[in-house]
Scaffold this active site. Structure first.
Site, PDB file in Angstrom:
ATOM      1  N   TYR A  22      42.726 -50.897  13.044  1.00  0.00           N
ATOM      2  CA  TYR A  22      41.478 -49.286  13.855  1.00  0.00           C
ATOM      3  C   TYR A  22      40.409 -49.373  14.118  1.00  0.00           C
ATOM      4  O   TYR A  22      39.740 -50.474  13.779  1.00  0.00           O
ATOM      5  CB  TYR A  22      42.073 -48.170  13.209  1.00  0.00           C
ATOM      6  CG  TYR A  22      43.096 -47.466  13.155  1.00  0.00           C
ATOM      7  CD1 TYR A  22      43.804 -48.023  14.516  1.00  0.00           C
ATOM      8  CD2 TYR A  22      43.159 -46.304  12.360  1.00  0.00           C
ATOM      9  CE1 TYR A  22      45.352 -47.779  14.703  1.00  0.00           C
ATOM     10  CE2 TYR A  22      45.271 -45.623  13.375  1.00  0.00           C
ATOM     11  CZ  TYR A  22      45.812 -46.201  14.465  1.00  0.00           C
ATOM     12  OH  TYR A  22      47.176 -45.672  14.953  1.00  0.00           O
ATOM     13  N   SER A  23      39.638 -48.598  14.127  1.00  0.00           N
ATOM     14  CA  SER A  23      37.898 -48.041  14.235  1.00  0.00           C
ATOM     15  C   SER A  23      37.025 -48.841  13.163  1.00  0.00           C
ATOM     16  O   SER A  23      37.478 -48.953  11.663  1.00  0.00           O
ATOM     17  CB  SER A  23      37.392 -47.460  14.671  1.00  0.00           C
ATOM     18  OG  SER A  23      38.326 -46.486  16.309  1.00  0.00           O
ATOM     19  N   ARG A  49      39.494 -43.945   7.072  1.00  0.00           N
ATOM     20  CA  ARG A  49      39.494 -44.954   8.050  1.00  0.00           C
ATOM     21  C   ARG A  49      38.316 -44.572   8.895  1.00  0.00           C
ATOM     22  O   ARG A  49      37.346 -44.311   8.650  1.00  0.00           O
ATOM     23  CB  ARG A  49      39.943 -44.811   9.050  1.00  0.00           C
ATOM     24  CG  ARG A  49      40.591 -43.387  10.038  1.00  0.00           C
ATOM     25  CD  ARG A  49      41.760 -43.729  10.566  1.00  0.00           C
ATOM     26  NE  ARG A  49      41.852 -42.322  11.781  1.00  0.00           N
ATOM     27  CZ  ARG A  49      42.862 -41.737  11.986  1.00  0.00           C
ATOM     28  NH1 ARG A  49      43.613 -41.664  10.254  1.00  0.00           N
ATOM     29  NH2 ARG A  49      42.762 -39.942  11.718  1.00  0.00           N
ATOM     30  N   ASP A  50      37.861 -45.463   9.554  1.00  0.00           N
ATOM     31  CA  ASP A  50      36.411 -45.771  10.195  1.00  0.00           C
ATOM     32  C   ASP A  50      35.324 -45.575   9.601  1.00  0.00           C
ATOM     33  O   ASP A  50      34.038 -45.337   9.656  1.00  0.00           O
ATOM     34  CB  ASP A  50      36.210 -44.810  11.577  1.00  0.00           C
ATOM     35  CG  ASP A  50      37.904 -44.111  11.934  1.00  0.00           C
ATOM     36  OD1 ASP A  50      38.709 -44.711  12.658  1.00  0.00           O
ATOM     37  OD2 ASP A  50      37.746 -42.679  12.064  1.00  0.00           O
ATOM     38  N   LEU A  77      42.304 -48.051  26.803  1.00  0.00           N
ATOM     39  CA  LEU A  77      40.862 -48.156  25.242  1.00  0.00           C
ATOM     40  C   LEU A  77      40.674 -46.774  25.108  1.00  0.00           C
ATOM     41  O   LEU A  77      40.863 -45.291  25.497  1.00  0.00           O
ATOM     42  CB  LEU A  77      39.477 -47.974  26.713  1.00  0.00           C
ATOM     43  CG  LEU A  77      37.878 -48.281  25.780  1.00  0.00           C
ATOM     44  CD1 LEU A  77      37.504 -49.558  26.244  1.00  0.00           C
ATOM     45  CD2 LEU A  77      37.445 -46.831  26.615  1.00  0.00           C
ATOM     46  N   ASN A  78      40.150 -47.112  23.651  1.00  0.00           N
ATOM     47  CA  ASN A  78      39.700 -45.776  23.456  1.00  0.00           C
ATOM     48  C   ASN A  78      38.076 -45.799  22.556  1.00  0.00           C
ATOM     49  O   ASN A  78      37.288 -46.331  22.324  1.00  0.00           O
ATOM     50  CB  ASN A  78      40.517 -44.739  21.966  1.00  0.00           C
ATOM     51  CG  ASN A  78      41.122 -45.347  21.579  1.00  0.00           C
ATOM     52  OD1 ASN A  78      41.854 -46.856  21.316  1.00  0.00           O
ATOM     53  ND2 ASN A  78      41.095 -45.078  19.565  1.00  0.00           N
ATOM     54  N   ASP A  79      37.885 -45.635  20.815  1.00  0.00           N
ATOM     55  CA  ASP A  79      36.675 -45.772  20.724  1.00  0.00           C
ATOM     56  C   ASP A  79      35.698 -46.850  20.905  1.00  0.00           C
ATOM     57  O   ASP A  79      36.507 -47.662  20.301  1.00  0.00           O
ATOM     58  CB  ASP A  79      36.469 -45.405  18.554  1.00  0.00           C
ATOM     59  CG  ASP A  79      37.515 -44.571  18.484  1.00  0.00           C
ATOM     60  OD1 ASP A  79      38.265 -43.865  19.311  1.00  0.00           O
ATOM     61  OD2 ASP A  79      38.227 -44.329  17.382  1.00  0.00           O
ATOM     62  N   GLU A 135      36.797 -37.540  11.018  1.00  0.00           N
ATOM     63  CA  GLU A 135      37.656 -39.230  12.565  1.00  0.00           C
ATOM     64  C   GLU A 135      35.834 -39.484  12.771  1.00  0.00           C
ATOM     65  O   GLU A 135      34.743 -39.270  12.894  1.00  0.00           O
ATOM     66  CB  GLU A 135      37.548 -38.986  13.003  1.00  0.00           C
ATOM     67  CG  GLU A 135      39.446 -38.774  13.298  1.00  0.00           C
ATOM     68  CD  GLU A 135      40.681 -39.407  14.258  1.00  0.00           C
ATOM     69  OE1 GLU A 135      39.583 -38.858  15.907  1.00  0.00           O
ATOM     70  OE2 GLU A 135      41.488 -39.549  14.264  1.00  0.00           O
ATOM     71  N   GLN A 156      38.328 -50.174  20.962  1.00  0.00           N
ATOM     72  CA  GLN A 156      39.715 -49.556  20.647  1.00  0.00           C
ATOM     73  C   GLN A 156      40.511 -50.010  22.211  1.00  0.00           C
ATOM     74  O   GLN A 156      40.438 -49.848  22.956  1.00  0.00           O
ATOM     75  CB  GLN A 156      40.577 -48.300  20.301  1.00  0.00           C
ATOM     76  CG  GLN A 156      39.546 -48.199  19.346  1.00  0.00           C
ATOM     77  CD  GLN A 156      40.506 -48.810  17.853  1.00  0.00           C
ATOM     78  OE1 GLN A 156      41.832 -47.914  17.716  1.00  0.00           O
ATOM     79  NE2 GLN A 156      39.882 -49.778  16.968  1.00  0.00           N
TER      80      GLN A 156
HETATM   81  C1  FRU Z   1      39.795 -41.803  17.607  1.00  0.00           C
HETATM   82  C2  FRU Z   1      40.851 -42.515  16.048  1.00  0.00           C
HETATM   83  C3  FRU Z   1      40.205 -42.944  15.253  1.00  0.00           C
HETATM   84  C4  FRU Z   1      40.789 -44.525  14.437  1.00  0.00           C
HETATM   85  C5  FRU Z   1      41.203 -45.161  15.958  1.00  0.00           C
HETATM   86  C6  FRU Z   1      42.596 -45.377  16.337  1.00  0.00           C
HETATM   87  O1  FRU Z   1      39.999 -41.746  17.963  1.00  0.00           O
HETATM   88  O2  FRU Z   1      41.978 -41.924  15.905  1.00  0.00           O
HETATM   89  O3  FRU Z   1      39.825 -41.818  13.542  1.00  0.00           O
HETATM   90  O4  FRU Z   1      40.529 -45.507  13.736  1.00  0.00           O
HETATM   91  O5  FRU Z   1      40.304 -44.097  16.578  1.00  0.00           O
HETATM   92  O6  FRU Z   1      42.453 -45.913  17.539  1.00  0.00           O
END
Ligand code: FRU
Length: 491
Positions: free
Chosen positions: A102-103, A170-171, A41-43, A224, A59
């Site tokens: 992505y995010s 992005r994001d 898991l991330n964001d 980001e 994520q």
């Molecule tokens: C931040 C990031 C975002 C991107 C996502 C990809 O942690 O790098 O910029 O959208 O994670 O998983």
């Protein structure tokens, strides 16, 4: 359902069946934090409250605990305590997001949720994937129930962004102000200077570029996960804009900027007519080892709630490690925190819903003691109020974690031993210590200093059964409240 989505979904089911027991039997699984069911898991993404229900997307790389192809995973809840795990929900199944969903964020209006995210595409060839070879597409997908999605719509491609940008844009985060819609995107320009692109729109679909926002002096090469919102200062009554970013490429400076990448905010005034932002100082949101890519949303009660990723990207053995990967999972989200602005500083406070997790309770008032060691526990909230000026304090917990305060140096320090798996010390300077709230889970600590003036978030993997909590120092007129905390429920 597209063929690709069906195949991905079958594959995730196979992995779940194979891995889920191993993952769930890991002693480091957390009790009151959202984690990936398996994998990575991330964001936090798409945070919102829709028709009373809270939605948390994230994520998600179900196939690999070390990261990989990104999907959006989904949890939903009525009270942020009892959760429904809806698993993977947005799949990298179109030519515009085939290398990662992505995010992004959610925007709620008129019985509909509008999701915006970045579709990541890596072209085949020998590219550096920064200046060339990568597509970052801004994609919208709507939902009438928060669970099922209509077709994906590509709104912006790299060619549509200002021509001085690299491929890294992005994001998207979308919000409304004065009957107009706005979107911020995080970016890296051709000079490798981090910045934000600001767009506006009348219909949530057609976006007009308004301005590139950045500091005069370069502040890192990439920004980001931008977020832009307002808070009313509880002291002055003035409303301020908070521009939150996760910048990359900032050098450490004393106690500041000690992690590989940072997360924090600039306080200022956002002029949404001309797109100008007057930058104040950059203030870090967290002082611990594991915090990145936070996102806020405003709930139906009007609270601004922030959740972060309790982890960081690009961390390797040189920095620190996480033993959970060998059990098939990695990372979690922080507890949700309500944001308030006090004297031009953002304070983070654990949301009050978490009180529902409280169980057995111990309360003590120390009049004059050097050492207090009656407490023990693993999953708890420990609240210590210092009514007198404390000049030296040391708290030892989870066998080799120490939190200390030294009045002469005016610093709060967090030090981890072996259980930090490479995490050593982090510190912050404060004027006075009034209160510490320590949220301990099986393998995490979130330490709120002075009602959330500073926060330390860290993962910690204690190998011993020593769950004693030892508090020492000039403990005069100190109030201690400790609550065992229960678990999130999953329905
Ligand atoms: C931040 C990031 C975002 C991107 C996502 C990809 O942690 O790098 O910029 O959208 O994670 O998983």
């Amino acid at each position: 359902m597209s063929i690709l989505k069906r195949e991905f979904s079958k594959l995730i089911d196979v992995c779940l069946e194979k891995e889920v027991d191993k993952v769930n039997s890991d002693k480091y699984r957390l009790k009151y934090h959202l984690m990936p069911p398996i994998g990575w898991l991330n964001d936090p993404n798409g945070l919102c409250q829709f028709k009373g229900e809270y939605h948390v997307f994230y994520q998600y790389s179900p196939f690999d605990a070390n990261g990989g192809l990104k999907f959006w995973g989904h949890y939903k809840s009525k009270d942020m305590i009892e959760w429904e795990d809806l698993g993977a929900c947005l799949y990298p199944d179109t030519p515009h997001d085939c290398h990662g969903v992505y995010s992004g964020s959610a925007f709620v209006e008129n019985d509909r949720v509008y999701f915006y995210y970045t579709g990541n595409v890596k072209h085949v060839g020998s590219y550096d994937y920064i200046n060339n070879g990568r597509g970052h597409n801004t994609i919208m997908v709507t939902s009438e129930d928060g669970i099922n999605f209509n077709d994906k719509k590509v709104l912006l491609e790299n060619i549509d962004y200002p021509s001085n940008m690299t491929c890294h844009v992005r994001d998207p985060k979308v919000f409304k102000k004065n009957d107009k819609y706005f979107m911020v995107l995080g970016a890296r320009d051709n000079n490798h200077k981090g910045c934000i692109l600001l767009y506006n729109s009348d219909d949530l679909e057609k976006w007009n570029f308004l301005n590139t926002i950045s500091t005069n002096e370069k502040f890192g090469y990439m920004w980001e996960c931008p977020d832009l919102f307002e808070l009313k200062d509880e002291c002055s009554g003035e409303t301020k804009s908070i521009l939150c970013i996760s910048p990359q490429g900032i050098e450490a400076d004393g106690y500041k900027f000690n992690n590989i990448y940072q997360s924090g905010y600039f306080l200022g005034n956002m002029n949404l007519e001309n797109g100008n932002f007057d930058f104040g100082e950059f203030i870090e949101l967290d002082r611990g080892f594991d915090f990145y890519a936070p996102q806020t949303f405003i709930d139906e009660k009007g609270r601004t709630i922030l959740t972060g990723w309790m982890g960081l990207p690009d961390i390797d053995e040189e920095h620190y490690t996480n033993p959970t990967t060998k059990n098939g999972w990695l990372h979690a989200l922080t507890i949700p925190r309500e944001l308030v602005l006090i004297n031009n500083k953002v304070y983070q406070r654990p949301i009050e819903e978490l009180r529902k997790l409280r169980g057995i309770y111990i309360s003590r008032e120390l009049k004059s003691t050097r050492e207090y060691n009656e407490l023990k526990g693993e999953v708890y909230e420990l609240d210590i109020e210092f009514n007198n000026d404390i000049d030296n304090l040391k708290i030892n917990l989870k066998s080799d974690c120490n939190i200390s305060f030294d009045k002469n140096e005016r610093t709060i320090k967090l030090s981890l031993g072996d259980s930090g798996y490479g995490r050593k010390t982090r510190s912050v300077t404060i004027d006075r210590l009034n209160r510490l709230q320590i949220f301990s889970d099986t393998s995490s600590l979130e330490i709120f200093v002075n009602n959330g003036e500073e926060v330390f978030t860290t993962r910690v993997y204690s190998n011993s059964n020593n769950d004693k909590i030892n508090i020492s120092g000039n403990l005069e007129d100190v109030k201690i409240n400790m609550y065992e905390l229960g678990e999130y429920k999953y329905v």
